[in-house]
Scaffold this motif. Structure first.
Motif, PDB file in Angstrom:
ATOM      1  N   GLY A 204      54.388  64.666   9.214  1.00  0.00           N
ATOM      2  CA  GLY A 204      54.669  64.947   7.810  1.00  0.00           C
ATOM      3  C   GLY A 204      56.115  64.786   7.403  1.00  0.00           C
ATOM      4  O   GLY A 204      56.533  65.319   6.365  1.00  0.00           O
ATOM      5  N   ALA A 205      56.902  64.061   8.177  1.00  0.00           N
ATOM      6  CA  ALA A 205      58.313  63.861   7.819  1.00  0.00           C
ATOM      7  C   ALA A 205      58.417  63.084   6.513  1.00  0.00           C
ATOM      8  O   ALA A 205      57.710  62.099   6.299  1.00  0.00           O
ATOM      9  CB  ALA A 205      59.040  63.111   8.927  1.00  0.00           C
ATOM     10  N   SER A 206      59.301  63.528   5.632  1.00  0.00           N
ATOM     11  CA  SER A 206      59.504  62.849   4.355  1.00  0.00           C
ATOM     12  C   SER A 206      60.708  61.921   4.447  1.00  0.00           C
ATOM     13  O   SER A 206      61.493  61.976   5.402  1.00  0.00           O
ATOM     14  CB  SER A 206      59.741  63.873   3.243  1.00  0.00           C
ATOM     15  OG  SER A 206      60.982  64.541   3.446  1.00  0.00           O
ATOM     16  N   PHE A 207      60.852  61.080   3.433  1.00  0.00           N
ATOM     17  CA  PHE A 207      62.019  60.199   3.335  1.00  0.00           C
ATOM     18  C   PHE A 207      63.299  61.029   3.332  1.00  0.00           C
ATOM     19  O   PHE A 207      64.272  60.706   4.019  1.00  0.00           O
ATOM     20  CB  PHE A 207      61.908  59.367   2.057  1.00  0.00           C
ATOM     21  CG  PHE A 207      63.088  58.478   1.784  1.00  0.00           C
ATOM     22  CD1 PHE A 207      63.185  57.225   2.374  1.00  0.00           C
ATOM     23  CD2 PHE A 207      64.098  58.887   0.919  1.00  0.00           C
ATOM     24  CE1 PHE A 207      64.270  56.398   2.113  1.00  0.00           C
ATOM     25  CE2 PHE A 207      65.186  58.067   0.659  1.00  0.00           C
ATOM     26  CZ  PHE A 207      65.269  56.817   1.257  1.00  0.00           C
ATOM     27  N   ASP A 208      63.284  62.132   2.572  1.00  0.00           N
ATOM     28  CA  ASP A 208      64.477  62.981   2.491  1.00  0.00           C
ATOM     29  C   ASP A 208      64.795  63.630   3.833  1.00  0.00           C
ATOM     30  O   ASP A 208      65.970  63.783   4.196  1.00  0.00           O
ATOM     31  CB  ASP A 208      64.287  64.061   1.423  1.00  0.00           C
ATOM     32  CG  ASP A 208      64.320  63.494   0.010  1.00  0.00           C
ATOM     33  OD1 ASP A 208      64.871  62.391  -0.165  1.00  0.00           O
ATOM     34  OD2 ASP A 208      63.803  64.153  -0.907  1.00  0.00           O
ATOM     35  N   ASP A 209      63.755  64.024   4.593  1.00  0.00           N
ATOM     36  CA  ASP A 209      63.987  64.603   5.921  1.00  0.00           C
ATOM     37  C   ASP A 209      64.770  63.628   6.797  1.00  0.00           C
ATOM     38  O   ASP A 209      65.744  63.998   7.461  1.00  0.00           O
ATOM     39  CB  ASP A 209      62.656  64.926   6.616  1.00  0.00           C
ATOM     40  CG  ASP A 209      61.906  66.073   5.972  1.00  0.00           C
ATOM     41  OD1 ASP A 209      62.533  66.856   5.225  1.00  0.00           O
ATOM     42  OD2 ASP A 209      60.687  66.189   6.222  1.00  0.00           O
ATOM     43  N   VAL A 210      64.326  62.378   6.789  1.00  0.00           N
ATOM     44  CA  VAL A 210      64.950  61.374   7.659  1.00  0.00           C
ATOM     45  C   VAL A 210      66.364  61.051   7.193  1.00  0.00           C
ATOM     46  O   VAL A 210      67.295  60.981   8.001  1.00  0.00           O
ATOM     47  CB  VAL A 210      64.097  60.091   7.719  1.00  0.00           C
ATOM     48  CG1 VAL A 210      64.787  59.033   8.581  1.00  0.00           C
ATOM     49  CG2 VAL A 210      62.712  60.394   8.272  1.00  0.00           C
ATOM     50  N   THR A 211      66.548  60.850   5.887  1.00  0.00           N
ATOM     51  CA  THR A 211      67.888  60.494   5.400  1.00  0.00           C
ATOM     52  C   THR A 211      68.888  61.623   5.629  1.00  0.00           C
ATOM     53  O   THR A 211      70.055  61.372   5.939  1.00  0.00           O
ATOM     54  CB  THR A 211      67.849  60.115   3.910  1.00  0.00           C
ATOM     55  OG1 THR A 211      67.197  61.152   3.162  1.00  0.00           O
ATOM     56  CG2 THR A 211      67.106  58.806   3.706  1.00  0.00           C
ATOM     57  N   LYS A 212      68.444  62.872   5.506  1.00  0.00           N
ATOM     58  CA  LYS A 212      69.345  63.995   5.798  1.00  0.00           C
ATOM     59  C   LYS A 212      69.700  64.022   7.280  1.00  0.00           C
ATOM     60  O   LYS A 212      70.832  64.342   7.655  1.00  0.00           O
ATOM     61  CB  LYS A 212      68.692  65.311   5.380  1.00  0.00           C
ATOM     62  CG  LYS A 212      68.616  65.512   3.871  1.00  0.00           C
ATOM     63  CD  LYS A 212      67.884  66.801   3.517  1.00  0.00           C
ATOM     64  CE  LYS A 212      67.772  66.966   2.002  1.00  0.00           C
ATOM     65  NZ  LYS A 212      66.978  68.175   1.645  1.00  0.00           N
ATOM     66  N   LEU A 213      68.732  63.678   8.106  1.00  0.00           N
ATOM     67  CA  LEU A 213      68.985  63.639   9.547  1.00  0.00           C
ATOM     68  C   LEU A 213      69.992  62.542   9.887  1.00  0.00           C
ATOM     69  O   LEU A 213      70.853  62.712  10.756  1.00  0.00           O
ATOM     70  CB  LEU A 213      67.669  63.403  10.292  1.00  0.00           C
ATOM     71  CG  LEU A 213      67.643  63.721  11.787  1.00  0.00           C
ATOM     72  CD1 LEU A 213      67.851  65.214  12.024  1.00  0.00           C
ATOM     73  CD2 LEU A 213      66.319  63.279  12.393  1.00  0.00           C
ATOM     74  N   LEU A 214      69.899  61.415   9.175  1.00  0.00           N
ATOM     75  CA  LEU A 214      70.815  60.302   9.430  1.00  0.00           C
ATOM     76  C   LEU A 214      72.253  60.658   9.080  1.00  0.00           C
ATOM     77  O   LEU A 214      73.199  60.077   9.623  1.00  0.00           O
ATOM     78  CB  LEU A 214      70.390  59.067   8.631  1.00  0.00           C
ATOM     79  CG  LEU A 214      69.031  58.464   8.975  1.00  0.00           C
ATOM     80  CD1 LEU A 214      68.743  57.262   8.096  1.00  0.00           C
ATOM     81  CD2 LEU A 214      68.953  58.083  10.443  1.00  0.00           C
ATOM     82  N   GLU A 215      72.412  61.611   8.152  1.00  0.00           N
ATOM     83  CA  GLU A 215      73.762  62.032   7.781  1.00  0.00           C
ATOM     84  C   GLU A 215      74.440  62.799   8.910  1.00  0.00           C
ATOM     85  O   GLU A 215      75.666  62.910   8.950  1.00  0.00           O
ATOM     86  CB  GLU A 215      73.703  62.890   6.518  1.00  0.00           C
ATOM     87  CG  GLU A 215      73.251  62.105   5.284  1.00  0.00           C
ATOM     88  CD  GLU A 215      73.024  62.996   4.075  1.00  0.00           C
ATOM     89  OE1 GLU A 215      73.208  64.232   4.212  1.00  0.00           O
ATOM     90  OE2 GLU A 215      72.664  62.476   3.010  1.00  0.00           O
ATOM     91  N   ILE A 216      73.625  63.332   9.830  1.00  0.00           N
ATOM     92  CA  ILE A 216      74.173  64.002  11.018  1.00  0.00           C
ATOM     93  C   ILE A 216      74.314  62.932  12.091  1.00  0.00           C
ATOM     94  O   ILE A 216      73.437  62.712  12.917  1.00  0.00           O
ATOM     95  CB  ILE A 216      73.232  65.118  11.512  1.00  0.00           C
ATOM     96  CG1 ILE A 216      72.881  66.070  10.381  1.00  0.00           C
ATOM     97  CG2 ILE A 216      73.867  65.874  12.677  1.00  0.00           C
ATOM     98  CD1 ILE A 216      71.829  67.095  10.769  1.00  0.00           C
ATOM     99  N   SER A 217      75.401  62.209  12.062  1.00  0.00           N
ATOM    100  CA  SER A 217      75.572  61.071  12.965  1.00  0.00           C
ATOM    101  C   SER A 217      77.044  60.876  13.276  1.00  0.00           C
ATOM    102  O   SER A 217      77.914  61.383  12.564  1.00  0.00           O
ATOM    103  CB  SER A 217      75.012  59.800  12.320  1.00  0.00           C
ATOM    104  OG  SER A 217      75.735  59.485  11.146  1.00  0.00           O
ATOM    105  N   PRO A 218      77.350  60.142  14.336  1.00  0.00           N
ATOM    106  CA  PRO A 218      78.751  59.877  14.668  1.00  0.00           C
ATOM    107  C   PRO A 218      79.446  59.108  13.555  1.00  0.00           C
ATOM    108  O   PRO A 218      78.812  58.356  12.810  1.00  0.00           O
ATOM    109  CB  PRO A 218      78.654  59.024  15.941  1.00  0.00           C
ATOM    110  CG  PRO A 218      77.306  59.312  16.493  1.00  0.00           C
ATOM    111  CD  PRO A 218      76.428  59.560  15.309  1.00  0.00           C
TER     112      PRO A 218
END
Length: 229
Positions: A204-218
């Motif tokens: 059930g991951a949403s687009f917003d879930d993934v994009t927020k996760l991508l912001e936590i990156s090197p």
């Protein structure tokens, strides 16, 4: 243009643009130790079919569920340290220029391949139609063995328990890379606790879930796949 969507994150919201899927363009023709492949053909199918014709060289694509067009666009392959990519097999690429309404044929040199990039990034008006690929004569048994070795490595080291887009960032200039992010979760999306640098859908991951996760990156990390919003 949409191939298999293997390296694509699409917004949950409606996208008000035409989308053309190339998956029905999957023909190919073997000519000696070369093969002309249409843009929508899946890479594992190419590898397995050519293997039965005693042709090898791209066995590492057996575990990559993308199409030829996507592979050429991003110069797909194994990690940078392995120095293996689709560009090494390309003889030429046929392209349709949507602005000029004309077909072009580009040599491998004219495609300006680099690590996870090509000239097609600079020309969104160009659509890959197909490509002539060069293979290496090799007995089917040897090709099949290499394919099985690649699949075994994939099953051993890659987190295949959940839907994913494979490697998330193509370059991470940090001593510990992505390992310090393993297991971090936002909503239904998480960085895999098994495979570094993989974003997985726990359910059930949403687009917003993934994009927020991508912001936590090197810092300065470069996405290996595309985001459609």
């Amino acid at each position: 243009m949409l191939g298999n969507g293997s390296n694509l994150l699409v917004s949950d919201h409606p996208i008000d643009i035409p989308v053309v899927c190339t998956k029905s363009c999957r023909g190919f023709q073997v000519i000696g130790d070369r093969c002309y492949v249409e843009t929508g053909c899946l890479m594992p199918r190419i590898v397995n079919t050519l293997g039965r014709a005693n042709l090898g060289g791209l066995e590492y694509f057996a575990s990559i569920p993308g199409t030829l067009g996507g592979a050429i666009y991003m110069n797909a392959g194994r990690g940078e340290q392995f120095n293996l990519s689709i560009s090494q097999a390309v003889v030429y690429v046929d392209v349709f220029d949507m602005l000029k309404k004309a077909e072009l044929r580009l040599s491998a040199e004219q495609c300006v391949f680099g690590y996870r990039k090509s000239i097609f990034h600079e020309h969104p008006e160009w659509v890959v139609l197909g490509a002539m690929l060069q293979f290496t004569p090799s007995p089917h048994a040897i090709v099949r063995q290499r394919i099985q070795q690649r699949l075994s490595v994939s099953q051993r080291y890659q987190d295949l328990r959940f839907p994913n887009a494979g490697t998330t960032f193509c370059r991470v200039d940090e001593p510990h890379g992505m390992r310090r992010f393993m297991g971090i979760q936002i909503g239904g999306a998480a960085y895999s606790s098994v495979t570094p640098n993989w974003v997985i859908n726990l359910g059930g991951a949403s687009f917003d879930d993934v994009t927020k996760l991508l912001e936590i990156s090197p810092q300065n990390a470069q996405l290996e796949w595309s985001v459609w919003t």
